[in-house]
Scaffold this motif. Structure first.
Motif, PDB file in Angstrom:
ATOM      1  N   GLU A   7     -17.411  17.960 106.466  1.00 20.81           N
ATOM      2  CA  GLU A   7     -17.184  18.975 107.291  1.00 20.81           C
ATOM      3  C   GLU A   7     -15.718  18.708 108.493  1.00 20.81           C
ATOM      4  OE1 GLU A   7     -20.093  19.198 110.794  1.00 20.81           O
ATOM      5  OE2 GLU A   7     -20.858  20.642 109.346  1.00 20.81           O
ATOM      6  N   LEU A   8     -15.750  18.087 108.721  1.00 21.71           N
ATOM      7  CA  LEU A   8     -14.732  17.618 109.391  1.00 21.71           C
ATOM      8  C   LEU A   8     -13.293  18.109 109.158  1.00 21.71           C
ATOM      9  CD1 LEU A   8     -15.139  14.874 111.740  1.00 21.71           C
ATOM     10  CD2 LEU A   8     -15.057  16.996 112.976  1.00 21.71           C
ATOM     11  N   SER A  45     -15.537   8.420 115.998  1.00 15.28           N
ATOM     12  CA  SER A  45     -16.207   8.154 114.247  1.00 15.28           C
ATOM     13  C   SER A  45     -15.089   9.446 114.138  1.00 15.28           C
ATOM     14  CB  SER A  45     -16.835   7.980 114.359  1.00 15.28           C
ATOM     15  OG  SER A  45     -17.735   8.441 114.695  1.00 15.28           O
ATOM     16  N   ASP A  46     -15.151  10.388 114.203  1.00 20.64           N
ATOM     17  CA  ASP A  46     -14.823  11.495 114.457  1.00 20.64           C
ATOM     18  C   ASP A  46     -13.195  11.593 114.305  1.00 20.64           C
ATOM     19  OD1 ASP A  46     -16.709  12.482 114.418  1.00 20.64           O
ATOM     20  OD2 ASP A  46     -16.801  14.220 115.958  1.00 20.64           O
ATOM     21  N   ILE A  47     -12.452  10.826 115.109  1.00 24.23           N
ATOM     22  CA  ILE A  47     -11.144  10.176 115.234  1.00 24.23           C
ATOM     23  C   ILE A  47     -10.444  10.004 113.941  1.00 24.23           C
ATOM     24  CG2 ILE A  47      -8.894   9.337 116.186  1.00 24.23           C
ATOM     25  CD1 ILE A  47     -10.842  10.124 119.524  1.00 24.23           C
ATOM     26  N   ARG A  48     -11.412   8.726 113.627  1.00 28.37           N
ATOM     27  CA  ARG A  48     -10.940   7.710 113.014  1.00 28.37           C
ATOM     28  C   ARG A  48     -11.314   8.526 111.131  1.00 28.37           C
ATOM     29  NH1 ARG A  48     -10.410   2.586 111.394  1.00 28.37           N
ATOM     30  NH2 ARG A  48     -10.640   2.236 113.659  1.00 28.37           N
ATOM     31  N   ALA A  49     -12.657   9.630 111.209  1.00 30.82           N
ATOM     32  CA  ALA A  49     -12.499  10.611 109.531  1.00 30.82           C
ATOM     33  C   ALA A  49     -11.310  11.019 110.176  1.00 30.82           C
ATOM     34  CB  ALA A  49     -13.846  11.080 110.299  1.00 30.82           C
ATOM     35  N   LEU A  50     -10.679  12.160 110.675  1.00 30.11           N
ATOM     36  CA  LEU A  50      -9.285  12.991 110.849  1.00 30.11           C
ATOM     37  C   LEU A  50      -8.467  12.297 110.269  1.00 30.11           C
ATOM     38  CD1 LEU A  50     -10.584  15.705 112.851  1.00 30.11           C
ATOM     39  CD2 LEU A  50     -10.630  15.586 110.489  1.00 30.11           C
ATOM     40  N   ALA A  51      -7.777  11.102 110.956  1.00 29.62           N
ATOM     41  CA  ALA A  51      -6.817  10.401 111.083  1.00 29.62           C
ATOM     42  C   ALA A  51      -6.733   9.396 109.973  1.00 29.62           C
ATOM     43  CB  ALA A  51      -6.641   9.613 112.305  1.00 29.62           C
ATOM     44  N   GLU A  52      -7.628   9.196 109.017  1.00 23.11           N
ATOM     45  CA  GLU A  52      -8.048   8.705 108.239  1.00 23.11           C
ATOM     46  C   GLU A  52      -7.217   9.603 107.143  1.00 23.11           C
ATOM     47  OE1 GLU A  52     -11.187   6.374 107.723  1.00 23.11           O
ATOM     48  OE2 GLU A  52     -10.602   4.853 108.891  1.00 23.11           O
ATOM     49  N   SER A  53      -7.548  11.239 107.132  1.00 20.05           N
ATOM     50  CA  SER A  53      -7.332  11.910 105.854  1.00 20.05           C
ATOM     51  C   SER A  53      -5.809  12.765 106.457  1.00 20.05           C
ATOM     52  CB  SER A  53      -8.649  13.452 106.254  1.00 20.05           C
ATOM     53  OG  SER A  53      -8.375  13.839 106.870  1.00 20.05           O
ATOM     54  N   GLY A  54      -5.234  11.644 107.429  1.00 22.19           N
ATOM     55  CA  GLY A  54      -3.416  12.327 107.532  1.00 22.19           C
ATOM     56  C   GLY A  54      -3.127  13.734 108.425  1.00 22.19           C
ATOM     57  N   GLN A  55      -4.468  13.849 109.901  1.00 23.78           N
ATOM     58  CA  GLN A  55      -4.464  14.575 111.348  1.00 23.78           C
ATOM     59  C   GLN A  55      -3.794  13.104 112.158  1.00 23.78           C
ATOM     60  OE1 GLN A  55      -4.462  16.709 112.108  1.00 23.78           O
ATOM     61  NE2 GLN A  55      -4.338  16.619 114.147  1.00 23.78           N
ATOM     62  N   VAL A  56      -2.745  13.766 112.522  1.00 27.24           N
ATOM     63  CA  VAL A  56      -2.575  12.834 113.825  1.00 27.24           C
ATOM     64  C   VAL A  56      -2.082  13.260 114.682  1.00 27.24           C
ATOM     65  CG1 VAL A  56       0.601  12.185 114.059  1.00 27.24           C
ATOM     66  CG2 VAL A  56      -0.865  12.955 112.134  1.00 27.24           C
ATOM     67  N   ASP A  57      -2.425  14.438 115.702  1.00 26.77           N
ATOM     68  CA  ASP A  57      -2.147  14.730 116.964  1.00 26.77           C
ATOM     69  C   ASP A  57      -3.466  14.580 117.493  1.00 26.77           C
ATOM     70  OD1 ASP A  57       0.245  14.841 117.424  1.00 26.77           O
ATOM     71  OD2 ASP A  57       0.346  15.550 115.657  1.00 26.77           O
ATOM     72  N   PHE A  58      -3.771  13.772 118.593  1.00 23.63           N
ATOM     73  CA  PHE A  58      -5.403  14.351 118.913  1.00 23.63           C
ATOM     74  C   PHE A  58      -5.156  14.905 120.509  1.00 23.63           C
ATOM     75  CE2 PHE A  58      -6.074  11.924 115.290  1.00 23.63           C
ATOM     76  CZ  PHE A  58      -7.296  12.768 114.533  1.00 23.63           C
ATOM     77  N   GLY A  59      -5.729  15.197 120.976  1.00 29.58           N
ATOM     78  CA  GLY A  59      -6.031  15.575 122.551  1.00 29.58           C
ATOM     79  C   GLY A  59      -7.582  15.217 123.156  1.00 29.58           C
ATOM     80  N   GLU A  60      -7.092  14.680 124.315  1.00 25.95           N
ATOM     81  CA  GLU A  60      -7.940  13.801 125.194  1.00 25.95           C
ATOM     82  C   GLU A  60      -8.342  14.367 126.771  1.00 25.95           C
ATOM     83  OE1 GLU A  60     -11.297  12.243 124.171  1.00 25.95           O
ATOM     84  OE2 GLU A  60     -10.453  11.873 122.270  1.00 25.95           O
ATOM     85  N   ASN A  61      -9.056  14.627 127.337  1.00 21.05           N
ATOM     86  CA  ASN A  61      -8.876  14.988 129.064  1.00 21.05           C
ATOM     87  C   ASN A  61      -9.391  14.282 129.821  1.00 21.05           C
ATOM     88  OD1 ASN A  61      -9.340  17.527 126.980  1.00 21.05           O
ATOM     89  ND2 ASN A  61      -9.778  18.788 128.919  1.00 21.05           N
ATOM     90  N   ILE A 227     -12.398  22.329 114.992  1.00 19.74           N
ATOM     91  CA  ILE A 227     -12.974  21.763 114.373  1.00 19.74           C
ATOM     92  C   ILE A 227     -14.538  20.377 114.388  1.00 19.74           C
ATOM     93  CG2 ILE A 227     -11.743  18.710 114.118  1.00 19.74           C
ATOM     94  CD1 ILE A 227      -8.488  20.976 114.523  1.00 19.74           C
ATOM     95  N   PHE A 228     -14.611  20.197 115.428  1.00 19.43           N
ATOM     96  CA  PHE A 228     -15.317  19.259 116.320  1.00 19.43           C
ATOM     97  C   PHE A 228     -16.922  20.059 116.035  1.00 19.43           C
ATOM     98  CE2 PHE A 228     -11.763  17.070 117.403  1.00 19.43           C
ATOM     99  CZ  PHE A 228     -12.002  16.271 116.470  1.00 19.43           C
ATOM    100  N   GLY A 229     -16.564  21.296 116.721  1.00 16.85           N
ATOM    101  CA  GLY A 229     -18.271  21.938 116.910  1.00 16.85           C
ATOM    102  C   GLY A 229     -18.350  22.180 118.845  1.00 16.85           C
TER     103      GLY A 229
END
Length: 235
Positions: A7-8, A45-61, A227-229
């Motif tokens: 899904e992600l 685990s969501d970040i890992r799932a996307l990173a392993e599929s090629g997503q590079v940039d992640f934003g945290e607050n 992306i994440f719901g």
């Protein structure tokens, strides 16, 4: 592949497709627009799932939540963005741990990041957050004070100003946010002329308004919900 990971990946692919179409419609190269997946309040685990599929940039607050995720994801090659409001007394936890800080809105905060970066012998990339609409409930430097803050930051050797960020008011119609995005681009151009340097990044556009943001020159688009719901409320 589990259902959540599938899904992600599918949602992210669709967002990137829409980003590319918006860029092409504006005569821009889609590769000049990066998707920052806003993973706040979602598990590592969501970040890992996307990173392993090629997503590079992640934003945290949130500082502690982000650092906890970084600790369990040290094996991943990702680029961390701090996009939330940041108090100067927490800057010491952010400098050096994030590739880019989007939310610098005062000299005091910039100095705190500079001090920590200096102690680490690193250069911290930052964006200046601009409150273009003058909303009292939102962070950001006012338009009239932006040039002086930019000049002050340019004198700090261990922070590097690379662009601007903004959050427009919430509108039911995305097109109503376009003037805010256009104004940020104009402010960036004026600063480049004033400072004699290039500021490559405009961080603007989220789930509800990223298309006009891209058309107005966004290089970093912050998208979470699409992306994440829905997010898990903080306690």
């Amino acid at each position: 592949m589990n259902t959540r990971k599938t899904e992600l990946i599918e949602r992210t692919a669709k967002v990137k497709e829409d980003l590319a179409e918006a860029a092409k419609a504006a005569g821009r190269n889609p590769e000049d627009v990066s998707l920052v997946a806003v993973s706040k309040l979602h598990p590592a685990s969501d970040i890992r799932a996307l990173a392993e599929s090629g997503q590079v940039d992640f934003g945290e607050n949130y500082v502690q939540e982000a650092l906890n995720k970084q600790e369990v994801l040290t094996d991943l090659h990702v680029h961390w963005h701090f996009i939330g409001g940041l108090q100067s007394n927490k800057a010491k936890f952010v400098a050096g741990n994030f590739g880019l800080v989007h939310s610098v809105d005062s000299r005091k905060l910039a100095q705190a990041l500079h001090k920590k970066a200096l102690s680490l012998n690193v250069v911290q990339d930052i964006l200046l957050q601009v409150n273009i609409a003058g909303e009292t409930q939102k962070s950001g430097i006012t338009v009239d004070l932006l040039p002086q803050l930019a000049e002050d930051v340019m004198k700090m050797e261990n922070v590097r100003l690379v662009g601007l960020m903004t959050m427009p008011p919430f509108f039911d119609e995305p097109e109503r946010a376009r003037p805010v995005f256009s104004r940020l681009r104009e402010l960036r151009e004026a600063l480049e002329s004033r400072l004699g340097t290039q500021l490559p990044h405009l961080s603007m556009g989220m789930t509800g308004d990223f298309i006009p943001a891209v058309q107005e020159g966004a290089t970093l688009v912050r998208i979470g919900t699409r992306i994440f719901g829905a997010r898990t409320p903080r306690v």
